[in-house]
Scaffold this motif. Structure first.
Motif, PDB file in Angstrom:
ATOM      1  N   VAL A 100      30.812  11.207   6.050  1.00 17.16           N
ATOM      2  CA  VAL A 100      30.823   9.892   6.716  1.00 17.16           C
ATOM      3  C   VAL A 100      30.087   8.932   5.788  1.00 17.16           C
ATOM      4  N   LEU A 101      30.685   7.765   5.534  1.00 17.51           N
ATOM      5  CA  LEU A 101      30.129   6.857   4.523  1.00 17.51           C
ATOM      6  C   LEU A 101      30.280   5.404   4.983  1.00 17.51           C
ATOM      7  N   ALA A 102      29.256   4.604   4.721  1.00 17.57           N
ATOM      8  CA  ALA A 102      29.344   3.168   5.027  1.00 17.57           C
ATOM      9  C   ALA A 102      30.116   2.459   3.912  1.00 17.57           C
ATOM     10  N   TYR A 155      32.414  -1.295   7.613  1.00 16.71           N
ATOM     11  CA  TYR A 155      33.337  -0.231   8.037  1.00 16.71           C
ATOM     12  C   TYR A 155      32.658   1.115   7.854  1.00 16.71           C
ATOM     13  N   VAL A 156      33.278   2.134   8.432  1.00 22.91           N
ATOM     14  CA  VAL A 156      32.804   3.488   8.215  1.00 22.91           C
ATOM     15  C   VAL A 156      33.997   4.349   7.806  1.00 22.91           C
ATOM     16  N   LEU A 157      33.790   5.105   6.714  1.00 19.98           N
ATOM     17  CA  LEU A 157      34.833   5.984   6.168  1.00 19.98           C
ATOM     18  C   LEU A 157      34.473   7.412   6.559  1.00 19.98           C
ATOM     19  N   ILE A 182      37.411   2.796   9.535  1.00 22.99           N
ATOM     20  CA  ILE A 182      37.463   2.002  10.775  1.00 22.99           C
ATOM     21  C   ILE A 182      36.216   1.121  10.879  1.00 22.99           C
ATOM     22  N   GLY A 183      36.283   0.114  11.729  1.00 22.38           N
ATOM     23  CA  GLY A 183      35.162  -0.799  11.954  1.00 22.38           C
ATOM     24  C   GLY A 183      33.907  -0.023  12.300  1.00 22.38           C
ATOM     25  N   ILE A 205      41.639   0.187   8.509  1.00 23.06           N
ATOM     26  CA  ILE A 205      42.225  -0.176   7.222  1.00 23.06           C
ATOM     27  C   ILE A 205      42.817   1.082   6.604  1.00 23.06           C
ATOM     28  N   GLN A 206      44.043   0.942   6.102  1.00 17.21           N
ATOM     29  CA  GLN A 206      44.743   2.081   5.522  1.00 17.21           C
ATOM     30  C   GLN A 206      44.045   2.545   4.243  1.00 17.21           C
ATOM     31  N   VAL A 207      43.923   3.843   4.074  1.00 17.97           N
ATOM     32  CA  VAL A 207      43.311   4.375   2.861  1.00 17.97           C
ATOM     33  C   VAL A 207      44.201   5.448   2.237  1.00 17.97           C
ATOM     34  N   ARG A 208      44.002   5.706   0.930  1.00 20.19           N
ATOM     35  CA  ARG A 208      44.685   6.810   0.266  1.00 20.19           C
ATOM     36  C   ARG A 208      43.712   7.418  -0.745  1.00 20.19           C
TER      37      ARG A 208
END
Lengths: 122, 408
Positions: free
Chosen positions: A22-24, A32-34, A45-46, A102-105
């Motif tokens: 989990v990352l800011a 956001y948080v990843l 996401i937010g 937000i979409q990520v890859r």
């Protein structure tokens, strides 16, 4: 790729190779948080819980998503709320709750977020 | 969700602001009495004003305005010798109650009467006061205290402690009439049925957790207008807690722990809390700057937050994590937020009444305030069909057995 959008590197795969991935992430001054869910998929996401604004960076990474420690609201990697365990049995309110996503890859050890130009200008 | 304009109206507290005007009609905790050891002038940062406790005529304590730079930190605490009084600034009356110095920053000639609450009428031996700093607006700090659902999550212990070792700590006792630690009840029954009733002092909040075998856990907590809560801590003690603005983005909690039967072990209570705070600002040692000592391993196995066993830290994380002033244009309140919705309605009504000059429409500002007792704050487990009587009787029993007059 859509000319209006661009992929921006926000983290490395290495950074998420930890017990609790989990990352800011801050994009255009928005928090956001990843995180990586149980299937290995990424979600961006937010960072503030849409209930009362608690900080999901400290969320419980469980049940294939991120759970807010304040009231147990649970979000999947698309930002969709899946559970509100303090609300009355049978409540469907959760279906209407979604955190910005937000979409990520993930490519070659990099994690990239899809930034739309309209977002970036805001 | 509410508009930004409304969020500003109910959160901002500086001179001339709407919510600030309401708070200024009531006695505000300004300092702990132990802060008087600081010297003959004691800095007080309250409601956006830069003040100092000094001795006025007849050696009476008053709050005077002190000269401050515009960029002074919110909790600036200058040495006594460095405090300069602004002799042209306003001064305010001060009254001591059970270790807390209260100040009245309002414009009425006579400050309101103190209600006859348990925390004020119990003898000094039975009340312990302390305070702590939170880096956020006062309203979000108050709102966590009138939200009976969060305790099932935020304060969840994945394993229970021994209740016999829980003196002076929240939720560690057994529920009245059972062998179940409150922590277990909260964990196993997370969907409280909440009712909110308006009272003379504010709101009475009843949270019912319907358990197995026809039993119900009843937790009665209270909102005391404008900015305090009164809640049970253990079978022996209740907590009365004010959320007091330093400025728009910073607040102190001031708590009175009131014991019914036995005197409070103040040395132990103080030592427990001094270990977690730094003086003179009473800033918590676990804070945003050090991630509240967050430990993912602990979060996976012991506590819901991973931030230790002190529930104050959990609450602090919850409210500070919202940002200095919660952006309520993005919130989505649910059924668990019933009391918060009712409280905001009361605050808005009070803002309107105060603006119209109808001060007597605000709660507890008339002479009858001095006769208001209680509030009743209690945890009990009861046969579901008898919960009202059993909850009431459990509280009456402890009141009847106490050495001071706790009748309601």
């Amino acid at each position: 790729m859509n000319a209006q959008n661009d992929w921006r590197v926000i983290a490395t795969t290495e950074q998420l190779n930890v017990a609790r991935p989990v990352l800011a992430v801050t994009l255009d001054n928005r928090p956001y948080v990843l995180f990586r869910d149980d299937t290995g998929s990424l979600g961006l996401i937010g960072r503030h819980c849409p209930h009362r604004g608690a900080d999901l960076l400290y969320g419980r990474l469980e049940d294939n998503g991120l759970r807010c420690p304040f009231h147990g609201w649970h979000f999947d990697r698309t930002g969709q709320c899946m559970e509100q365990p303090a609300e009355p049995e049978g409540s469907k309110m959760y279906t209407q709750i979604k955190v910005p996503m937000i979409q990520v890859r993930e490519i070659g050890g990099e994690i990239q977020a899809l930034i739309s130009q309209s977002e970036a200008l805001q | 969700m509410i508009s930004k304009q409304l969020n500003d109206q109910i959160t901002r507290i500086g001179p001339g602001s709407d919510a600030g005007m309401v708070l200024r009609h009531y006695w505000q905790p300004a300092a702990l009495i132990e802060e008087l050891d600081h010297g003959d002038k004691v800095p007080v940062n309250l409601l956006g004003e830069r003040l100092a406790l000094v001795r006025g005529a007849n050696n009476q304590l008053i709050l005077a305005t002190r000269i401050a730079t515009i960029d002074e930190p919110a909790t600036h605490y200058p040495a006594s010798k460095d405090i300069l009084i602004d002799t042209l600034g306003p001064t305010y009356p001060v009254a001591e109650r059970k270790g807390i110095l209260f100040a009245y920053l309002g414009k009425q000639k006579t400050p309101p009467a103190f209600p006859n609450f348990d925390c004020f009428r119990a003898p000094d031996s039975h009340v312990f006061a302390f305070k702590g700093l939170w880096q956020c607006n006062w309203l979000q700090a108050l709102e966590v205290g009138i939200d009976p659902a969060h305790a099932s999550f935020l304060h969840r212990f994945l394993e229970d402690e021994n209740p016999a070792e829980g003196y002076g700590k929240q939720f560690r006792d057994k529920a009245e009439g059972t062998n179940m630690p409150i922590t277990q009840v909260l964990r196993e029954y997370p969907r409280p049925d909440i009712t909110v009733d308006e009272t003379k002092f504010g709101l009475k909040i009843t949270a019912l957790r319907h358990m197995d075998h026809g039993l119900t856990h009843v937790r009665i907590t209270n909102q005391i207008f404008p900015q305090a809560i009164c809640i049970p801590m253990s079978r022996e003690m209740i907590i009365t807690q004010w959320h007091v603005p330093v400025d728009d983005e910073t607040c102190y909690w001031y708590t009175m722990f009131t014991s019914f039967a036995k005197p409070v072990d103040k040395a132990l209570m103080r030592a427990q809390r001094l270990k977690e705070h730094s003086l003179p600002t009473y800033a918590p040692l676990k804070n945003r700057a050090n991630d509240y000592h967050y430990n993912p391993q602990e979060q996976a196995t012991q506590t819901y937050t991973g931030m230790g066993l002190d529930i104050n830290v959990h609450d602090q994380w919850a409210v500070e994590g919202m940002g200095r002033v919660q952006d309520r244009t993005q919130e989505h309140l649910g059924r668990s937020d019933k009391a918060i919705i009712r409280y905001r309605r009361m605050l808005r009504a009070a803002i309107a009444a105060a603006a119209a000059g109808n001060v007597s429409d605000l709660p507890m500002l008339g002479p009858e305030a001095a006769d208001i007792t209680g509030p009743v704050s209690n945890d009990a487990i009861a046969d579901t069909h008898l919960w009202q009587d059993i909850s009431r009787n459990a509280d009456m029993t402890r009141r009847a057995h106490c050495s001071w007059d706790a009748t309601v």
